[in-house]
Enzyme design. Structure first.
Site, PDB file in Angstrom:
ATOM      1  N   SER A   8       0.832  -1.197   0.000  1.00  0.00           N
ATOM      2  CA  SER A   8       0.000   0.000   0.000  1.00  0.00           C
ATOM      3  C   SER A   8       0.868   1.249   0.000  1.00  0.00           C
ATOM      4  CB  SER A   8      -0.916   0.019   1.225  1.00  0.00           C
ATOM      5  OG  SER A   8      -1.591   1.252   1.307  1.00  0.00           O
ATOM      6  N   HIS A  31      -0.946  -1.119  -4.396  1.00  0.00           N
ATOM      7  CA  HIS A  31      -2.259  -0.744  -3.882  1.00  0.00           C
ATOM      8  C   HIS A  31      -2.288   0.759  -3.616  1.00  0.00           C
ATOM      9  CE1 HIS A  31      -6.076  -1.842  -1.918  1.00  0.00           C
ATOM     10  NE2 HIS A  31      -5.801  -0.879  -1.058  1.00  0.00           N
ATOM     11  N   ASP A  33      -4.559   3.767  -2.167  1.00  0.00           N
ATOM     12  CA  ASP A  33      -5.729   4.128  -1.367  1.00  0.00           C
ATOM     13  C   ASP A  33      -6.179   5.544  -1.701  1.00  0.00           C
ATOM     14  OD1 ASP A  33      -6.196   1.829   0.381  1.00  0.00           O
ATOM     15  OD2 ASP A  33      -4.202   2.264   1.159  1.00  0.00           O
ATOM     16  N   MET A  35      -8.850   8.359  -0.838  1.00  0.00           N
ATOM     17  CA  MET A  35      -9.790   8.762   0.209  1.00  0.00           C
ATOM     18  C   MET A  35     -10.217  10.201  -0.011  1.00  0.00           C
ATOM     19  SD  MET A  35      -7.884   7.155   3.551  1.00  0.00           S
ATOM     20  CE  MET A  35      -6.977   5.616   3.459  1.00  0.00           C
ATOM     21  N   HIS A  64      -8.032   1.459  -4.707  1.00  0.00           N
ATOM     22  CA  HIS A  64      -9.101   1.215  -3.721  1.00  0.00           C
ATOM     23  C   HIS A  64      -9.776   2.545  -3.451  1.00  0.00           C
ATOM     24  CE1 HIS A  64     -10.099  -0.086   0.694  1.00  0.00           C
ATOM     25  NE2 HIS A  64     -11.189   0.126  -0.035  1.00  0.00           N
ATOM     26  N   MET A  66     -12.038   4.698  -1.604  1.00  0.00           N
ATOM     27  CA  MET A  66     -12.799   4.930  -0.372  1.00  0.00           C
ATOM     28  C   MET A  66     -13.410   6.323  -0.475  1.00  0.00           C
ATOM     29  SD  MET A  66     -10.166   3.190   2.351  1.00  0.00           S
ATOM     30  CE  MET A  66      -8.722   3.314   1.290  1.00  0.00           C
ATOM     31  N   MET A 135     -12.453  -5.788   4.236  1.00  0.00           N
ATOM     32  CA  MET A 135     -11.643  -4.901   5.072  1.00  0.00           C
ATOM     33  C   MET A 135     -11.441  -5.528   6.443  1.00  0.00           C
ATOM     34  SD  MET A 135     -10.732  -2.255   3.314  1.00  0.00           S
ATOM     35  CE  MET A 135     -10.076  -1.274   4.688  1.00  0.00           C
ATOM     36  N   GLY A 140      -9.928   4.148   6.227  1.00  0.00           N
ATOM     37  CA  GLY A 140      -9.696   5.560   6.468  1.00  0.00           C
ATOM     38  C   GLY A 140      -8.295   5.913   6.897  1.00  0.00           C
ATOM     39  N   PHE A 141      -7.608   4.986   7.551  1.00  0.00           N
ATOM     40  CA  PHE A 141      -6.262   5.280   8.046  1.00  0.00           C
ATOM     41  C   PHE A 141      -5.390   4.039   7.947  1.00  0.00           C
ATOM     42  CE2 PHE A 141      -8.998   8.309  10.199  1.00  0.00           C
ATOM     43  CZ  PHE A 141      -8.300   9.501  10.065  1.00  0.00           C
ATOM     44  N   GLY A 142      -4.110   4.246   7.659  1.00  0.00           N
ATOM     45  CA  GLY A 142      -3.156   3.150   7.670  1.00  0.00           C
ATOM     46  C   GLY A 142      -2.651   2.898   9.076  1.00  0.00           C
ATOM     47  N   GLY A 143      -1.979   1.759   9.254  1.00  0.00           N
ATOM     48  CA  GLY A 143      -1.332   1.464  10.526  1.00  0.00           C
ATOM     49  C   GLY A 143      -2.237   0.952  11.621  1.00  0.00           C
ATOM     50  N   ASP A 173      -7.387  -6.288   3.526  1.00  0.00           N
ATOM     51  CA  ASP A 173      -6.682  -5.012   3.645  1.00  0.00           C
ATOM     52  C   ASP A 173      -6.871  -4.478   5.054  1.00  0.00           C
ATOM     53  OD1 ASP A 173      -5.635  -2.475   3.444  1.00  0.00           O
ATOM     54  OD2 ASP A 173      -7.008  -1.781   1.889  1.00  0.00           O
ATOM     55  N   GLY A 175      -3.939  -4.082   8.584  1.00  0.00           N
ATOM     56  CA  GLY A 175      -3.213  -4.803   9.618  1.00  0.00           C
ATOM     57  C   GLY A 175      -2.553  -6.081   9.160  1.00  0.00           C
ATOM     58  N   GLY A 195       0.784  -2.451   4.176  1.00  0.00           N
ATOM     59  CA  GLY A 195       1.346  -1.115   4.149  1.00  0.00           C
ATOM     60  C   GLY A 195       2.572  -0.982   5.012  1.00  0.00           C
ATOM     61  N   SER A 196       2.362  -0.828   6.313  1.00  0.00           N
ATOM     62  CA  SER A 196       3.467  -0.656   7.254  1.00  0.00           C
ATOM     63  C   SER A 196       4.418  -1.846   7.237  1.00  0.00           C
ATOM     64  CB  SER A 196       2.926  -0.442   8.666  1.00  0.00           C
ATOM     65  OG  SER A 196       2.046   0.652   8.708  1.00  0.00           O
TER      66      SER A 196
END
Length: 224
Positions: A8, A31, A33, A35, A64, A66, A135, A140-143, A173, A175, A195-196
């Site tokens: 991501s 990926h 994102d 938003m 993606h 959102m 999901m 809405g937020f990564g991490g 998608d 965690g 992502g992270s």
């Protein structure tokens, strides 16, 4: 089906997106994102950045959305270079029509479900899709931390896909990391957004390969 890893770009360094995209060119998809600060409480990037990313990497783009009103905006992301476009069923006015339009324009059509949205009411829509995204965090937020309560939903979704004999992908998608990817794979997912776990690693390319190996180990499926 072979396991796919989609890093991501939301977790990358936005000041050097081209370099960050090239750092994971061993991945299956990149990926992206999108938003809009309406459907989700965050604002990220849009069509111009997607178009620029498409010029900066050979890795196909998995967008993606959102966002509100994906029926209106999704075609623009295909024109910008997206090879796969995911819309949220909670935001789409006419999901079947939208999925068909995405396919008609040459991209893979994907539908996403928020954690609280069940899969069962949308069983009849599955043949219209190339991928379904479950999901595993609130969008809405990564991490964010992985929601284990989504594992039964992943299993039920895989069962419905198999019931209809569909060759569609099941993406997760939120965690996804070395600590969670095997559980997702065992539950039936085969496309993993990370992502992270990728961009937070010292070597993002090696992180992609390590995640793929873990997913393959969990399912006994060789990679591409």
């Amino acid at each position: 089906m072979a396991s796919q890893i989609n890093p991501s770009i939301l977790s990358a360094d936005f000041s050097r997106l081209a370099d960050e995209a090239k750092a994971v060119e061993g991945a299956d998809w990149l990926h992206v994102d999108v938003m809009d600060n309406h459907f989700v409480p965050n604002l990220t990037l849009g069509v111009p950045v997607v178009e620029s990313l498409g010029k900066a990497t050979e890795t196909p783009l998995d967008c993606h959305l959102m966002i509100d009103d994906p029926d209106r905006w999704a075609p623009q992301y295909i024109e910008a270079g997206a090879g796969s476009v995911t819309f949220h069923v909670e935001a789409a006015a006419a999901p079947v029509r939208l999925a068909r339009e995405i396919r008609a324009k040459g991209a893979r059509a994907s539908m996403a479900l928020k954690p609280a949205t069940p899969i069962e009411p949308y069983e009849d829509l599955l043949p219209e899709l190339d991928m379904l995204l479950v999901m595993t965090v609130e969008p809405g937020f990564g991490g964010q931390a992985f929601l284990d309560i989504m594992l039964p939903k992943i299993r039920r979704t895989r069962q419905l896909i198999d019931k209809h004999g569909l060759q569609m992908w099941l993406q997760v998608d939120g965690g996804v990391s070395a600590a969670t990817i095997e559980r997702c794979a065992e539950a039936g997912a085969d496309v993993f957004v990370a992502g992270s776990a990728v961009y937070g690693a010292d070597d993002p390319a090696k992180a992609v390969q390590a995640l793929r190996q873990l997913a393959e180990k969990a399912t006994g499926t060789p990679g591409t």
